[in-house]
Enzyme design. Structure first.
Site, short mmCIF file in Angstrom:
data_model
loop_
_atom_site.label_atom_id
_atom_site.label_comp_id
_atom_site.label_asym_id
_atom_site.label_seq_id
_atom_site.Cartn_x
_atom_site.Cartn_y
_atom_site.Cartn_z
CG HIS A 132 7.74 19.62 42.35
ND1 HIS A 132 9.28 19.72 41.45
CD2 HIS A 132 8.23 19.64 43.46
CE1 HIS A 132 9.63 19.67 41.65
NE2 HIS A 132 9.90 20.11 42.87
CD GLU A 172 14.06 22.62 49.77
OE1 GLU A 172 14.81 22.54 48.28
OE2 GLU A 172 12.83 22.22 49.96
CG ASP A 183 7.27 18.16 37.94
OD1 ASP A 183 6.87 18.65 36.68
OD2 ASP A 183 8.00 19.58 38.88
CD GLU A 219 14.31 19.67 41.31
OE1 GLU A 219 15.27 20.04 41.83
OE2 GLU A 219 13.78 18.94 41.55
#
Length: 536
Positions: free
Chosen positions: A417, A268, A166, A259
């Site tokens: 992505h 998440e 990405d 990230e």
């Protein structure tokens, strides 16, 4: 290696080449011979170092909280966990250990693990005599099966490759770091959830004094290989396998880099770990890369998508499926398909109003702020159409001292992505141009590392006397961010009428972050021009 045992005491000793304290250049390495001694006394397992003159003060390691990491075939890093219960004000000390050969290195690591178990079986004794909880904060709030799948997923190179390829993501991180060398040169950096270690290598390229790459999955071993393959940078990087909620570091960090973004920014639940790392490791007024995240939202109209989802449930309308009538489950199936957020890239001309945003300041946010996120919605329709739901995307800010750089996932921008996400209503609402659309986006975190989404959109009365009128139609849905529909198609080629202009794409780097923006979500100050887009 020597082993002695008795009824009250026992110990294990190793002869080492050298031991030196990691966090202080003023303390010279201890010369040979240095003896490392494992022992248990009064129920507490510890590691101590001694020379002929006796045990060395300040080099004690409590095996209940200490950790050991392999830096090379003959070199390891031993970190002594802080005994201060106030984790925000204390940090660990570390010593590097040099072994005589690889066999003794392996034996030492094996012994360290065994003696840790010795301590665990008897309980970790805290200053107040309490027994510490063997579960970390992460383990207490996340279902073990979800965590296992999560770390398995990110422990595979093919998924790391997907993120590395990405180029919007990776290139933006690289630019944000390299363009802000002044923030990294001579500084200590912690890479939270390091993955392949690429961000740690970027930080080292920018002149970081030392980088601690913390990674909980098996990817930590691949990161060590990648970093070892770049020795000019790798000598300033230490890979530590473990969760940021659990590991101890020998020094505080000047900069955190990570990230932590998932779909819709918060999926998440890694942002919580990023904030925990801030509280545990970052010096006061230290920098975070990224430092701010924004969730952008706007109602959309997409008849193709609505029909596509609705038609999936047609299977359950069969009245003679091998002699079985399936229609009793059609309603449940219909609602089930609409409970899936749609992940794809869409044409920004599908939006029926300018977007609004919700700001999360990573420097100030508390972990608990992310447990439940409640966003009131208010839009002004640009066109008369059917509203099929709410479109969402995010961007993050790298607030460097030299350059401020944004990473955006906006529709119309180069696809990442993450794509974008759309929450589709099973019952669309009709709006006229100029009509006000209100509602609520309510997200509640759950233990499968994601969120349950509750969305309501309502159309208010419009025209003369509208302020005295109420809601004329409303539609709601419940979605699970953990179970999206990965449509991921490229945007449809929508044609635009000659007398209409498409929505102008908002460039996030053109929108400065002001103090007021961080205090309360507001409509963006730069509305889309000529927003009466014609949907074909």
């Amino acid at each position: 290696m020597e082993v002695l045992a008795g009824q009250k005491h026992k110990h294990l000793e190793f002869t080492l080449v050298a031991v030196s304290e990691l966090s202080s250049s003023s303390v010279p390495p201890l010369s040979t011979p240095v003896i490392a001694r494992f022992s248990v006394d009064s129920g507490v397992a510890e590691l101590r170092f001694r020379q002929d003159s006796g045990f060395i003060d300040g080099f004690n390691v409590n095996l209940g909280t200490g950790q050991l990491f392999k830096l090379g075939p003959l070199k390891s890093l031993c970190i002594s966990g802080s005994s201060d219960s106030n984790k925000e004000k204390s940090y660990a000390r570390g010593v590097t250990i040099l072994f005589r050969n690889e066999e003794e290195s392996r034996d030492f690591h094996s012994a360290f693990e065994q003696w840790q178990n010795e301590d665990v079986t008897q309980g970790t004794h805290l200053p107040n005599g309490a027994i510490s909880d063997v579960k970390s904060k992460f383990d207490n709030k996340i279902e073990s099966s979800s965590a296992k799948m999560y770390f398995h997923y990110y422990g595979q190179l093919l998924h790391q490759q997907n993120m590395l390829q990405d180029y919007v993501r990776t290139g933006t991180y690289y630019a944000a770091v390299i363009e802000n060398r002044a923030d990294f040169t001579g500084r200590v950096v912690v890479d939270v959830g390091a993955g392949s270690g690429i961000l740690s290598l970027f930080a080292a390229q920018a002149g970081a004094k030392h980088v601690y790459a913390v990674e909980a999955s098996e990817m930590a071993e691949y990161a060590r290989k990648l970093i070892a393959g770049n020795p000019s940078l790798g000598q300033r990087i230490t890979v530590i396998r473990g969760k940021v909620e659990e590991v101890e570091l020998p020094e505080k960090a000047d900069i955190l880099i990570s990230e932590p973004m998932g779909t819709l920014l918060v999926n998440e639940r890694m942002l919580e770990s990023y904030i925990i790392a801030r509280d545990r490791f970052l010096v006061p007024k230290g920098k975070m890369f990224p430092s701010v995240g924004r969730i952008h939202m706007a109602p959309f109209s997409d008849e193709y998508l609505f029909v596509e989802i609705a038609n999936k449930a047609l299977f359950w309308q069969q009245q003679n499926y091998y002699g079985v009538d399936l229609t009793a489950l059609h309603g449940s199936a219909f609602q089930g398909y609409f409970s899936q957020p749609v992940v794809d890239a869409f044409d920004p001309r599908l939006l029926v109003s300018p977007p609004m945003s919700h700001v999360i300041d990573f420097n100030e946010a508390k972990e608990e702020d992310l447990y439940e996120i409640d966003i009131p919605l208010k839009f002004l329709a640009s066109v008369g159409t059917r509203v099929h739901g709410l479109a969402c995307w995010f961007d993050v800010l790298f607030n460097g001292s030299t350059v401020q750089r944004w990473l955006t996932t906006a529709p119309g921008a180069p696809t990442t992505h993450w794509y974008q996400i759309r929450c589709v209503l099973s019952q669309p609402i009709y709006v006229m141009a100029g009509q006000e659309i209100t509602g609520r986006l309510h997200m509640v975190a759950h233990n499968a590392q994601s969120y349950t989404i509750y969305l309501t959109l309502s159309a208010k009365m419009w025209g003369p006397g509208a302020e005295q009128g109420g809601i004329i139609q409303s539609s709601s849905c419940k979605l699970d961010l953990k179970e999206p529909y990965y449509r991921m198609s490229q945007p449809q080629p929508y044609t635009t009428a000659q007398d209409q202009q498409p929505h102008q794409l908002l460039q996030p780097q053109d929108i400065p972050i002001h103090t007021n923006d961080l205090e309360e979500p507001k409509l963006l100050q730069q509305p889309l021009e000529n927003s009466g887009a014609q949907l074909q």
